[in-house]
Design a protein around this motif. Structure first.
Motif, short mmCIF file in Angstrom:
data_model
loop_
_atom_site.label_atom_id
_atom_site.label_comp_id
_atom_site.label_asym_id
_atom_site.label_seq_id
_atom_site.Cartn_x
_atom_site.Cartn_y
_atom_site.Cartn_z
N GLU A 209 0.84 -1.20 0.00
CA GLU A 209 0.00 0.00 0.00
C GLU A 209 0.87 1.25 0.00
O GLU A 209 1.83 1.36 0.75
CB GLU A 209 -0.91 -0.02 1.23
CG GLU A 209 -2.14 0.85 1.11
CD GLU A 209 -1.82 2.34 1.25
OE1 GLU A 209 -2.44 3.14 0.52
OE2 GLU A 209 -0.95 2.69 2.07
N PHE A 210 0.51 2.22 -0.85
CA PHE A 210 1.33 3.42 -0.99
C PHE A 210 0.58 4.72 -0.71
O PHE A 210 1.12 5.63 -0.08
CB PHE A 210 1.91 3.48 -2.41
CG PHE A 210 2.60 4.77 -2.73
CD1 PHE A 210 3.84 5.07 -2.15
CD2 PHE A 210 2.03 5.71 -3.58
CE1 PHE A 210 4.49 6.28 -2.45
CE2 PHE A 210 2.66 6.90 -3.87
CZ PHE A 210 3.90 7.19 -3.30
N VAL A 211 -0.67 4.82 -1.14
CA VAL A 211 -1.38 6.10 -1.09
C VAL A 211 -1.54 6.60 0.35
O VAL A 211 -1.16 7.74 0.67
CB VAL A 211 -2.77 5.99 -1.77
CG1 VAL A 211 -3.51 7.31 -1.65
CG2 VAL A 211 -2.60 5.62 -3.24
N PHE A 212 -2.08 5.77 1.23
CA PHE A 212 -2.26 6.19 2.62
C PHE A 212 -0.92 6.50 3.27
O PHE A 212 -0.78 7.51 3.97
CB PHE A 212 -2.97 5.09 3.42
CG PHE A 212 -4.45 5.00 3.16
CD1 PHE A 212 -5.28 6.07 3.42
CD2 PHE A 212 -5.00 3.84 2.66
CE1 PHE A 212 -6.65 5.99 3.19
CE2 PHE A 212 -6.36 3.75 2.41
CZ PHE A 212 -7.19 4.83 2.68
N ALA A 213 0.07 5.63 3.04
CA ALA A 213 1.38 5.83 3.66
C ALA A 213 2.03 7.12 3.19
O ALA A 213 2.61 7.87 4.00
CB ALA A 213 2.29 4.64 3.35
N ASN A 214 1.92 7.43 1.91
CA ASN A 214 2.58 8.63 1.38
C ASN A 214 1.87 9.91 1.81
O ASN A 214 2.52 10.90 2.15
CB ASN A 214 2.62 8.54 -0.15
CG ASN A 214 3.46 9.65 -0.76
OD1 ASN A 214 4.60 9.87 -0.36
ND2 ASN A 214 2.89 10.35 -1.72
N MET A 215 0.54 9.89 1.81
CA MET A 215 -0.21 11.11 2.11
C MET A 215 -0.34 11.38 3.60
O MET A 215 -0.38 12.54 4.03
CB MET A 215 -1.60 11.04 1.47
CG MET A 215 -1.58 11.04 -0.04
SD MET A 215 -3.23 11.22 -0.78
CE MET A 215 -3.64 12.90 -0.29
#
Length: 265
Positions: A209-215
């Motif tokens: 998962e990338f979106v939650f972690a990045n934002m």
């Protein structure tokens, strides 16, 4: 259709499937070869092979920290999901079976809203005020917990239907066991494989998962996917070694889940 025609048809379909598999495998094979090459620019094959980039990757403290933080977030979210979803499913399926249809709808709500939209809402709610969680691992654990719920709910629900929970509980009661004793000593062991399959599949999904972690946290609590994004401008060989390492790590967990699922069936 004659036996010869049937054999030819089967052979044709197998050839098509293997060709498609090889086509899909080519980018991964190219990435693997590039991660092992000393240099590769104007030739068909690399000039030489080396494990330098893997040694450099697994000796990089920042990578190891991001890798460990990703594991910590995923394991924490899955542990929280397990201790909450198991009692909930037992109560719903044993005491309120009519609620199963409603639960099937509610459990899919995390996928009804795109992660970008959810992240913006979470930034507004937890970015300031008395409960300021943005930039901390706690908000990621909460997000990953909601993402894991649908995977775990469906896998364990199917397992509960397969073991025929009401009859199993009635048999345990006839032998003198209380409801909660029967749940822990009889029902829970029968859910072990379903639980393990759901945990492995959920982990494989959450680890990428990338979106939650990045934002929501970014570099303030750098996970592996955020680290990969931040290192996109570094050496291509190094990034290839990172991608291959990530792929094989997730592949192991996916293989374990499929193996458990086959054993279960």
């Amino acid at each position: 259709m004659s036996r010869a025609d049937t054999t030819a048809s089967i052979l044709y379909h197998r050839v098509v499937v293997w060709l498609l598999f090889l086509i899909l495998l080519l980018p991964l094979a190219g990435t693997l070869l590039y991660s092992l090459s000393t240099s590769w620019s104007a030739t068909i094959l690399p000039d030489g092979l080396t494990f330098k980039w893997y040694f450099e990757l697994w000796g990089e403290p920042r990578f190891l920290k991001a890798f460990g933080q990703s594991l910590l977030i995923c394991f924490s979210a899955l542990f929280l999901a397990s201790i909450l979803i198991l009692p909930l499913l037992f109560v719903v399926h044993y005491h309120f079976p009519r609620l199963d249809g409603l639960m099937n709808i509610l459990i899919l709500l995390p996928f009804a809203m795109p992660p970008v939209v959810s992240s913006v809402g979470l930034l507004q709610v937890y970015g300031s005020g008395p409960v300021q969680l943005v930039g901390t691992p706690w908000i990621l654990i909460g997000c990953y917990f909601t993402i894991a719920l649908p995977f775990m709910y469906r896998a364990i629900t199917n397992n509960l239907h397969a073991i025929n929970l009401p009859d199993l509980m009635d048999a345990a009661h006839l032998l003198g066991a209380s409801t909660w004793k029967a749940a822990f000593l009889v029902v829970l062991p029968n859910l072990r494989k379903g639980l393990m399959v759901s945990l492995f599949l959920s982990f494989s999904f959450l680890f990428g998962e990338f979106v939650f972690a990045n934002m929501l946290v970014g570099t303030r609590y750098e996970t592996l996917q955020v680290y990969l994004n931040n290192m996109r401008n570094s050496s291509g060989h190094f990034n290839s070694a990172l991608v291959i390492s990530y792929f094989f790590f997730v592949l192991i967990f996916t293989w374990a889940a499929n193996r458990l699922n086959k054993d279960k069936s």
